[in-house]
Motif scaffolding. Structure first.
Motif, PDB file in Angstrom:
ATOM      1  N   VAL A  44     -15.862  39.314 -35.482  1.00  0.00           N
ATOM      2  CA  VAL A  44     -15.458  40.554 -36.156  1.00  0.00           C
ATOM      3  C   VAL A  44     -14.540  41.373 -35.256  1.00  0.00           C
ATOM      4  O   VAL A  44     -13.503  41.889 -35.704  1.00  0.00           O
ATOM      5  CB  VAL A  44     -16.692  41.380 -36.568  1.00  0.00           C
ATOM      6  CG1 VAL A  44     -16.282  42.769 -37.048  1.00  0.00           C
ATOM      7  CG2 VAL A  44     -17.468  40.668 -37.661  1.00  0.00           C
ATOM      8  N   LEU A  45     -14.895  41.493 -33.979  1.00  0.00           N
ATOM      9  CA  LEU A  45     -14.061  42.235 -33.038  1.00  0.00           C
ATOM     10  C   LEU A  45     -12.661  41.632 -32.943  1.00  0.00           C
ATOM     11  O   LEU A  45     -11.657  42.342 -32.981  1.00  0.00           O
ATOM     12  CB  LEU A  45     -14.708  42.245 -31.653  1.00  0.00           C
ATOM     13  CG  LEU A  45     -15.718  43.351 -31.353  1.00  0.00           C
ATOM     14  CD1 LEU A  45     -16.395  43.076 -30.010  1.00  0.00           C
ATOM     15  CD2 LEU A  45     -15.054  44.715 -31.352  1.00  0.00           C
ATOM     16  N   ALA A  46     -12.611  40.312 -32.814  1.00  0.00           N
ATOM     17  CA  ALA A  46     -11.319  39.631 -32.706  1.00  0.00           C
ATOM     18  C   ALA A  46     -10.486  39.843 -33.967  1.00  0.00           C
ATOM     19  O   ALA A  46      -9.279  40.112 -33.888  1.00  0.00           O
ATOM     20  CB  ALA A  46     -11.536  38.144 -32.461  1.00  0.00           C
ATOM     21  N   ALA A  47     -11.128  39.750 -35.127  1.00  0.00           N
ATOM     22  CA  ALA A  47     -10.404  39.901 -36.392  1.00  0.00           C
ATOM     23  C   ALA A  47      -9.903  41.329 -36.578  1.00  0.00           C
ATOM     24  O   ALA A  47      -8.755  41.554 -36.981  1.00  0.00           O
ATOM     25  CB  ALA A  47     -11.313  39.508 -37.561  1.00  0.00           C
ATOM     26  N   VAL A  48     -10.761  42.311 -36.267  1.00  0.00           N
ATOM     27  CA  VAL A  48     -10.385  43.722 -36.438  1.00  0.00           C
ATOM     28  C   VAL A  48      -9.233  44.089 -35.510  1.00  0.00           C
ATOM     29  O   VAL A  48      -8.259  44.741 -35.922  1.00  0.00           O
ATOM     30  CB  VAL A  48     -11.594  44.643 -36.186  1.00  0.00           C
ATOM     31  CG1 VAL A  48     -11.163  46.102 -36.092  1.00  0.00           C
ATOM     32  CG2 VAL A  48     -12.621  44.486 -37.306  1.00  0.00           C
ATOM     33  N   LEU A  49      -9.321  43.677 -34.242  1.00  0.00           N
ATOM     34  CA  LEU A  49      -8.253  43.984 -33.293  1.00  0.00           C
ATOM     35  C   LEU A  49      -6.943  43.293 -33.690  1.00  0.00           C
ATOM     36  O   LEU A  49      -5.870  43.904 -33.632  1.00  0.00           O
ATOM     37  CB  LEU A  49      -8.660  43.552 -31.881  1.00  0.00           C
ATOM     38  CG  LEU A  49      -9.699  44.436 -31.189  1.00  0.00           C
ATOM     39  CD1 LEU A  49     -10.195  43.782 -29.908  1.00  0.00           C
ATOM     40  CD2 LEU A  49      -9.135  45.811 -30.882  1.00  0.00           C
ATOM     41  N   THR A  50      -7.035  42.038 -34.090  1.00  0.00           N
ATOM     42  CA  THR A  50      -5.824  41.308 -34.483  1.00  0.00           C
ATOM     43  C   THR A  50      -5.150  41.969 -35.684  1.00  0.00           C
ATOM     44  O   THR A  50      -3.945  42.257 -35.661  1.00  0.00           O
ATOM     45  CB  THR A  50      -6.169  39.844 -34.832  1.00  0.00           C
ATOM     46  OG1 THR A  50      -6.757  39.210 -33.684  1.00  0.00           O
ATOM     47  CG2 THR A  50      -4.916  39.075 -35.232  1.00  0.00           C
TER      48      THR A  50
END
Length: 235
Positions: free
Chosen positions: A213-219
């Motif tokens: 989720v963190l990776a997706a939100v930041l991307t």
């Protein structure tokens, strides 16, 4: 006969920890989490561009007056920058040293092929190099204005961002770096959690979900800005 005095000294606990692989992994985990917190705050600040130039430019001014009157102009911002530089250097040095140790420990290739790791795991090292080069370019473009296309305007990030993402190479470099960042965060958060002892059978699924989720939100959050400029949503 006089007794000989011992002159040898035991290494300090900090030095012992730094020299160990576990210590270096711990430094990488802590420094990585510091950078992750900054990235979340930076992404939120960037998204102010969708509320117009007054919001984003006002935010840039607020960052420089943060802590006044206790702190002087830009002191808080420079403290953040110093912490980030220390975190980036510590992270990079430990990653390099651990990589060298891994190579020395396995000078020849495995006879039997091991199970392939995830794509993010296999590209962590190159991803780190890409991100390091991008940070240099990003600072020279939007902080100092050294390589900025067009006329760089101090304390006017709204206009500067539009200038950068009005060029094809600005979009390509930025989006490629953000994709590398997403992969780095996805694997790095998981590794940091394991190193710091947060991982367990009962929490593994939650930690993996959080990393994804963190990776997706930041991307998506970072890519939204150049896409907004390219589509005319921000102009």
């Amino acid at each position: 006969m006089a007794l000989a005095t011992r002159t040898d000294k035991r290494p300090s606990m900090a030095r012992t920890m730094w020299d160990s692989s576990v210590g270096k992994k711990t430094v990488m985990a802590v420094s990585g989490l510091v950078m992750l917190l900054y990235l979340v705050a930076h992404m939120i600040g960037n998204l102010k561009i969708f509320f117009g130039p007054a919001d984003l430019n006002g935010y840039a001014h607020w960052l420089r007056t943060l802590g006044e009157p206790v702190l002087h102009y830009e002191w808080a911002l420079w403290l953040v920058r110093i912490v980030l530089v220390v975190a980036v250097v510590a992270h990079a040095v430990c990653a390099y040293q651990l990589s060298r140790r891994d190579i020395k420990a396995r000078p020849s290739k495995y006879v039997h092929q091991k199970k392939r790791a995830s794509y993010a795991t296999r590209t962590m090292r190159w991803g780190g190099v890409i991100l390091g080069l991008f940070i240099v370019w990003h600072i020279l473009d939007l902080t100092t204005g050294t390589v900025h296309p067009g006329g760089f305007e101090h304390l006017k990030p709204y206009q500067n961002i539009i200038d950068t993402f009005s060029t094809w190479y600005g979009n390509v470099v930025y989006i490629a770096a953000v994709l590398a960042l997403g992969l780095h965060v996805r694997h790095g958060f998981w590794s940091a959690a394991q190193t710091l002892g947060a991982g367990s059978r009962s929490r593994d699924r939650a930690l993996k979900t959080t990393a994804n989720v963190l990776a997706a939100v930041l991307t998506l959050g970072f890519i939204a800005v150049p896409v907004g400029v390219m589509t005319g949503l921000v102009s």
